[in-house]
Design an enzyme around this catalytic site. Structure first.
Site, PDB file in Angstrom:
ATOM      1  CB  ALA A 257     -23.384  88.279  58.870  1.00  0.00           C
ATOM      2  CB  CYS A 265      -6.885  94.659  68.209  1.00  0.00           C
ATOM      3  SG  CYS A 265      -5.306  95.278  67.612  1.00  0.00           S
ATOM      4  NE  ARG A 335      -0.809  90.306  65.780  1.00  0.00           N
ATOM      5  CZ  ARG A 335      -0.711  91.548  66.263  1.00  0.00           C
ATOM      6  NH1 ARG A 335      -0.382  91.749  67.525  1.00  0.00           N
ATOM      7  NH2 ARG A 335      -0.951  92.582  65.481  1.00  0.00           N
TER       8      ARG A 335
END
Ligand code: UGA
Length: 452
Positions: A257, A265, A335
């Site tokens: 967590a 992706c 990204r």
């Protein structure tokens, strides 16, 4: 095709470079193709345009043995290759949840008219279901001897070489026994080492990748939803994850967590999967993925709120140290990075944010030039009122309260990856907060006010 087939790899990104260098290391002659001439020169000189442990060594070994080289020429590729692997990117379309397939289509459009002998074209890129069938039709129209297969890639950034050379499964979507036989020959080494070989339809092969990433994202968002419940009900998500993971039917992987998933992706793949299901009239089947995405994004806002609480309710002008820019440790990829998103949110709340990352600073600067960066951890933490651990690099998980003594101005730390030992920090006089544990005054007040 007699003897060892010669291979081309179309697209020299993470997937393409790894695949080209790995297939060369398995003994095949490989020609990599990319439209970016500077990238091609860089690769031919043995330099990686990305950070991936072990890949540069593998590339250099392949170049040295004369087994791999790179070109910008599709006509060279068409005459060289017996098997052509499509490894181009499929990013999210701007302003839409759909995948942008322009690179995949451009690659087939460039190659197909140049093919003049029987060959196999193998898609590895992650594409919406139905794409392969369309590409197969285009391909056979341009060159009747060319056949299409789909062979999704499951590699992870940071362990791309090992995942490619020793995969747990190899999935091949084929329309003929000949294609299956060629792919068995290419992957003989990993198959002999125990990889499962699953032969299926083009559609199932495409779905295999989308479904695998959707499952992984769902597992992460599931534990992060439990973290939200823990925060309001007084539980501890780390203990909860350990308890769930001990059940072999659930398993401990992907139950960490924290700030949630990012990267090139999982986020875009689950969005593209939902968008495709909607196009097919099956949107309801994947409606839950919207919630998976929403839970994931909420963790970023929650992390920023914790920083606000630790700063006493006002972040204006407050010096804040952000540790991490990469979407995960072992990568320089920024990204859809949760860490950079949090840095941006905090900046928007008025904080004076300084970001440090051991590998991704250059990419982060390019992606978010408006943020401030520091060349070392100590520089980033200098005078900070709040430190946030947002990517669990070993350099950060090894941090001790003593190592920040005399550097920070106030002892406040947010462990957004549940990577530190809370007791150790608290004993040293730090205000320690993590995601998935109700420990701050506001949470306690909420619990005390509950009717139970
Ligand atoms: C993912 C899949 O794991 C690969 O199988 C797949 O081939 C690849 O996408 C792809 O589609 O090309 P990757 O994006 O490299 O690989 O990264 P992961 O290791 O899956 O991690 C994704 C994100 O989930 C990271 O931001 C990581 O920090 C986060 N994560 C992972 C968690 O928040 N909790 C976890 O328990 C595990």
């Amino acid at each position: 095709m007699s003897g060892e087939p010669r291979l081309t790899v179309l697209g020299a990104g993470y997937l393409g470079i790894t695949h080209a260098a790995s297939m060369a290391s398995l003994g095949f002659d490989v020609l990599g193709v990319d439209t970016d001439a500077a990238r091609v020169d860089q690769l031919n000189a043995g330099h990686l345009p990305i950070y991936e442990p072990g890949l540069e060594e593998l590339l250099r070994a392949g170049l040295g043995a004369g087994r791999v080289r790179f070109t910008t020429s599709y006509s060279e590729a068409a005459s060289f290759g017996d098997v052509h692997f499509i490894c181009t990117g499929t990013p999210q379309q701007p302003g839409s949840n759909r995948a942008d397939l322009s690179q995949v289509y451009a690659c087939v459009a460039a190659l197909a008219p140049l093919l003049d002998r029987p060959c196999l074209v193998v898609g590895k890129s992650t594409v919406p279901v139905g794409t392969a069938r369309r590409l197969a039709a285009e391909l056979s129209q341009a060159c009747p001897g060319a056949e299409l297969a789909w062979n999704p890639e499951f590699l992870r950034e940071g362990s791309a070489v090992a995942d490619t050379l020793a995969p747990d499964r190899i999935v091949v979507g084929v329309t003929s026994g000949r294609a299956e036989q060629i792919l068995r020959q290419l992957y003989a080494r990993p198959l002999a080492a125990g990889a499962a070989f699953i032969v299926t339809s083009l559609e199932t092969a495409e779905l295999a990748k989308a479904a695998a990433n959707a499952f992984l994202a769902t597992k992460i968002s599931f534990i992060n939803a439990m973290a939200e419940i823990c925060e309001t009900a007084g539980g501890d998500v780390r203990d909860l994850a350990q308890i769930l993971g001990a059940d072999p039917r659930i398993g401990p992987a992907f139950l960490r967590a924290g700030l949630g998933y990012g990267g090139g992706c999982l986020p875009k793949d689950i969005r593209a999967f939902s968008a495709r299901a909607e196009e097919l009239g099956a949107g309801a089947s994947l409606a839950f993925l919207r919630e998976v995405d929403a839970i994931n994004l909420r963790r970023r806002a929650r992390t920023a709120d914790l920083a606000l609480e630790l700063a006493g309710g006002n972040l204006t002008g407050v010096p804040v140290c952000v540790l991490g820019a990469a979407f995960k440790p072992g990568s320089d990829d920024v990204r859809d990075s949760p860490a950079l998103d949090v840095a941006q949110i905090l900046t928007g709340m008025g904080a004076r944010v300084t970001v440090y990352d051991p590998a991704a600073l250059e990419n982060a600067r390019r992606a978010r030039p408006e943020l401030s960066y520091a060349p070392t951890l100590a520089d980033a933490a200098q005078g900070a009122h709040v430190v946030l651990l947002l990517t669990e690099w070993p350099e950060f998980t090894a941090l001790t309260p003593a190592s920040l003594e005399g550097i920070v101005a106030r002892r406040n730390i947010i462990d957004a990856r549940n990577a530190l030992d809370p007791a150790r920090w608290r004993e040293a006089g730090w205000e320690y907060r993590a995601l998935g544990v109700a420990e701050d005054a506001a949470d306690r007040a909420r619990l005390d006010a509950s009717p139970w």
